[in-house]
Design an enzyme around this catalytic site. Structure first.
Site, PDB file in Angstrom:
ATOM      1  N   ARG A 143       0.857  -1.201   0.000  1.00  0.00           N
ATOM      2  CA  ARG A 143       0.000   0.000   0.000  1.00  0.00           C
ATOM      3  C   ARG A 143       0.887   1.242   0.000  1.00  0.00           C
ATOM      4  NH1 ARG A 143      -3.876   0.086   5.021  1.00  0.00           N
ATOM      5  NH2 ARG A 143      -4.989  -1.545   3.899  1.00  0.00           N
ATOM      6  N   ARG A 180      -1.708   6.967   9.391  1.00  0.00           N
ATOM      7  CA  ARG A 180      -1.751   6.400   8.026  1.00  0.00           C
ATOM      8  C   ARG A 180      -1.847   7.517   6.979  1.00  0.00           C
ATOM      9  NH1 ARG A 180      -3.880   0.983   8.199  1.00  0.00           N
ATOM     10  NH2 ARG A 180      -3.131   0.022  10.120  1.00  0.00           N
ATOM     11  N   LYS A 194      -3.662   1.657  14.917  1.00  0.00           N
ATOM     12  CA  LYS A 194      -3.658   2.524  13.734  1.00  0.00           C
ATOM     13  C   LYS A 194      -4.295   3.880  14.053  1.00  0.00           C
ATOM     14  CE  LYS A 194      -6.115  -0.371  11.190  1.00  0.00           C
ATOM     15  NZ  LYS A 194      -7.107  -1.030  10.308  1.00  0.00           N
ATOM     16  N   LYS A 222      -5.824   7.566  11.979  1.00  0.00           N
ATOM     17  CA  LYS A 222      -6.169   8.075  10.646  1.00  0.00           C
ATOM     18  C   LYS A 222      -6.579   9.541  10.687  1.00  0.00           C
ATOM     19  CE  LYS A 222      -7.399   3.520   9.083  1.00  0.00           C
ATOM     20  NZ  LYS A 222      -8.435   2.638   8.534  1.00  0.00           N
ATOM     21  N   CYS A 247     -15.293  -2.885  -0.156  1.00  0.00           N
ATOM     22  CA  CYS A 247     -13.915  -3.151   0.258  1.00  0.00           C
ATOM     23  C   CYS A 247     -13.340  -4.289  -0.574  1.00  0.00           C
ATOM     24  CB  CYS A 247     -13.872  -3.496   1.742  1.00  0.00           C
ATOM     25  SG  CYS A 247     -14.497  -5.155   2.078  1.00  0.00           S
ATOM     26  N   CYS A 287      -8.086 -10.615   1.395  1.00  0.00           N
ATOM     27  CA  CYS A 287      -8.188 -10.153   2.780  1.00  0.00           C
ATOM     28  C   CYS A 287      -8.353 -11.333   3.741  1.00  0.00           C
ATOM     29  CB  CYS A 287      -9.350  -9.188   2.941  1.00  0.00           C
ATOM     30  SG  CYS A 287      -9.460  -8.647   4.656  1.00  0.00           S
ATOM     31  N   CYS A 340     -16.632  -7.765   6.119  1.00  0.00           N
ATOM     32  CA  CYS A 340     -16.637  -8.013   7.574  1.00  0.00           C
ATOM     33  C   CYS A 340     -16.887  -6.687   8.265  1.00  0.00           C
ATOM     34  CB  CYS A 340     -15.315  -8.660   8.008  1.00  0.00           C
ATOM     35  SG  CYS A 340     -13.990  -7.479   8.318  1.00  0.00           S
ATOM     36  N   CYS A 381     -13.922  -1.270   6.185  1.00  0.00           N
ATOM     37  CA  CYS A 381     -12.953  -0.611   5.307  1.00  0.00           C
ATOM     38  C   CYS A 381     -13.582   0.270   4.227  1.00  0.00           C
ATOM     39  CB  CYS A 381     -12.034  -1.651   4.678  1.00  0.00           C
ATOM     40  SG  CYS A 381     -11.067  -2.540   5.907  1.00  0.00           S
TER      41      CYS A 381
END
Ligand code: SRM
Ligand code: SF4
Length: 586
Positions: A75, A144, A221, A223, A442, A448, A487, A491
């Protein structure tokens, strides 16, 4: 992970990693397996890559007693989603040379390559850096990719917002030299950039320490994004840290600061939940970096390092309260936040087709379904965009809705770009229904590891079926927001959509209803664990009622709430100390 007072295992990996080195060099060199050593699988995320395996053939490989078909997703870090035509062409080449023949545009305005095998990771990352695209902190427990409203050429304020997104990204970058040692044989990216004459980097590392993060980085994480009203394409209230640009008389005078948004949750675990960010005040542009750093360090110091699923900033805020958090951030600063200013968002989607910017140049937003740039079924997006990149002297801009803007096109070039799209069997998508144009999905299967149901591969099929239902009810041209994820990690930010399918098991989804078009309201669970036929059968009467009872241009979920078909889910909140005019503007 543990529920007592022991730090989570990931904390141990970070602390032992010697600022993100671990044994990555040895793992990469090990010819016996396509995988990395266990700790390195976690550490490589900070370098912008995830180890994955092809889930379509996982069982077959198991039966053949072979190790899983390991490969890596890479990524990029790409603040605001902006890249040059030369960079596009380089990534496009890498998609064939090392990856699975496609480019994936992400919901955070970055690129992903899938299917890169271990021995080709280093040349792929090095090749990206050679065109000045790095992957540092694209994943991992750090800040991120910083998002920014998608078209900086529409106004001067948009361009300034992009510049701030870039500075914020640089400011919060890890300062370890590990990335450059491992992937670039010690050559630092900023040195490369200076050589190339493109050094607009701002701050860079001078020593081996992590002045902002410390040796264990963040608990989880993190953001950040910048929104420019009236467009909320970045879904600002889903971010840990958000800045809403306040523009007066065409000038950017500062930003409202939002904290504590997040989408991820776990099915059946009510201690995890999506949360909208709170608006806690206003900062001037020169206060932005300090404010961001104070939020990050407060989360560094107070975030939960014991239970990882409670480690995001949203849980820190839920635990201590928003007014406590605001005070904690302010005491790290030499100033106090001013009261939040009025702002108004109109929508969170993209606007497709050509639009003319302030400079007189043009920008073309094209629909890329689920962000997958590939040559499939006669629709040859990769070829089209590569051909455009060869003649284009503006930029490409990835939108937060997984679409693409061919930006900054002179009058004389427009026709050529239209012709190239046509030659390769694609178009901007303006003839598609608003449902199809705005839907997000996503990645999910096959790459994934957390996927429970299909998303990207299911969107075309489900979108067509739902569209048919809309046509039957005379609603084909009504913009209704649909998002699908495999899920509940969220995302594609599904918990902000009017209609969301969230994967529960293969072919089974939870159906959520209730988000708004402005990204200011969460949806809520409506039906659990149902299959496609039940999803459509559930939506059918609701859409029929909507078609009959809609008032003006009322949105689908607004109607459902007004008609009491669903209860009103939570909307954006302001910290008690900063309500004032901003709240009234909502
Ligand atoms: Fe995500 C994990 C893909 C945006 C919340 N996400 C993953 C992983 C890496 C699976 C994993 O941990 O092994 C997925 C890789 C799939 C693949 O094969 O590519 C993945 N996330 C994506 C992307 C590619 C989805 C897309 O279709 O575009 C997006 C990449 C963005 C980027 O460029 O950085 C992506 N992920 C998001 C977003 C949306 C956003 O950031 O605006 C969210 C919700 C916002 C949020 O963070 O709360 C999101 N991803 C998660 C979570 C849940 C985090 C949580 O707080 O619980 C996970 C799982 C985790 O972290 O444990 C996750
Ligand atoms: Fe994977 Fe779930 Fe994220 Fe989809 S939402 S990419 S299935 S982690």
């Amino acid at each position: 992970m543990t529920d007592n007072n022991t730090l989570s295992a990931v904390e141990g990996i970070k602390v032992r990693s010697r600022l993100l080195r671990g044994t990555l060099v040895e793992s990469l060199a090990d010819p016996i397996t396509g995988a990395l050593a266990e700790d390195d699988q976690m550490l490589i995320k900070f370098h912008g890559s995830y180890q994955q395996d092809d889930r379509d053939i996982r069982e077959e490989r198991r039966q053949q007693k072979l190790e899983p078909a390991y490969s890596f997703m890479i990524r990029t870090r790409l603040p605001g989603g902006v890249c040059s035509p030369a960079q596009w062409l380089a990534l496009d080449g890498l998609a064939d040379q090392y990856a699975n023949g496609s480019l994936r545009l992400t919901t955070r305005q970055a690129f992903q390559l899938h299917g890169v095998i271990k021995r080709e990771l280093k040349p792929t990352i090095a090749a990206m850096n050679a065109v000045l695209i790095d992957t540092i902190a694209a994943c991992g427990d750090v800040n991120r990719n910083v998002m920014s409203a998608a078209n900086p050429h529409i106004s001067g304020a948009h361009a300034e917002a992009l510049e701030w997104a870039r500075r914020l990204s640089e400011h919060l970058l890890p300062k370890t030299h590990a990335y450059h040692e491992i992937w670039l044989d010690g050559v630092r990216v900023d040195e490369v950039r200076v050589d190339e004459g493109a050094g607009e980097l701002g701050e860079s590392a001078t020593g081996e320490s992590e002045p902002i993060y410390g040796p264990t980085y963040l608990p989880r994480k993190f953001k950040a994004a910048i929104a420019v009203p009236p467009l909320n394409d970045v879904d600002i209230f889903s971010q840990d840290l958000g800045f809403i640009a306040i523009i007066e008389d065409g000038k950017l005078i500062g930003f409202n600061l939002c904290v504590g948004g997040g989408m991820g949750s776990t099915h059946g675990d009510t201690t995890t939940f999506p949360r909208l960010a709170d608006v806690i005040g206003f900062v001037t542009p020169d206060q932005l970096l300090a404010a961001a750093e104070a939020v990050v360090t407060a989360q560094r110091d107070f975030g939960n390092r014991i239970v990882r699923k409670h480690a995001r900033l949203k849980y820190t805020i839920e635990t201590h309260g928003i007014d406590w958090f605001k005070a904690e951030v302010e005491q790290r600063l030499s100033f106090r936040f001013a009261a939040a200013r009025a702002f108004h968002f109109e929508h969170s989607g993209d606007r497709f087709g050509w639009v003319r910017g302030e400079s007189g140049n043009w920008h073309l937003t094209v629909r890329i379904e689920a962000g997958r740039v590939a040559d499939r079924n006669g629709r040859n997006w990769r070829q089209a965009l590569a051909a455009i990149a060869r003649i284009h002297d503006g930029e490409f801009r990835i939108t937060p809705n997984q679409n693409l803007i061919i930006a900054n096109v002179a009058d004389a070039q427009r026709a050529g770009i239209d012709a190239l799209l046509q030659t390769h069997g694609v178009d901007a998508g303006t003839a598609q229904s608003p449902l199809r144009l705005n839907a997000l999905a996503c990645v999910s299967y096959p790459t994934c590891p957390l996927a429970m149901a299909e998303a990207e591969r299911y969107l075309p099929d489900f979108g067509a079926k739902l569209e048919l239902l809309l046509v039957q009810h005379g609603l084909r041209d009504v913009p209704i927001g649909l998002r699908i994820t495999g899920c509940p990690n969220g995302c594609a930010r599904p918990f902000l959509a009017e209609i969301a399918l969230v994967g529960k098991a293969p072919g089974r989804y939870n159906l959520y209803l209730g988000g708004d078009r402005r990204g200011q309201r969460l949806n809520a669970l409506y039906r659990e664990n149902i299959v496609e036929a039940d999803i459509l059968a559930t939506l059918d009467p609701l859409l029929a009622d909507f078609a009959r009872g809609r008032s003006g241009d009322e949105g689908f979920a607004d109607f459902l709430i007004r008609s009491e078909a669903i209860p009103a889910p939570p909307s954006v909140q302001f910290a008690a100390s900063t309500r004032q005019s901003a709240e009234r503007a909502l």
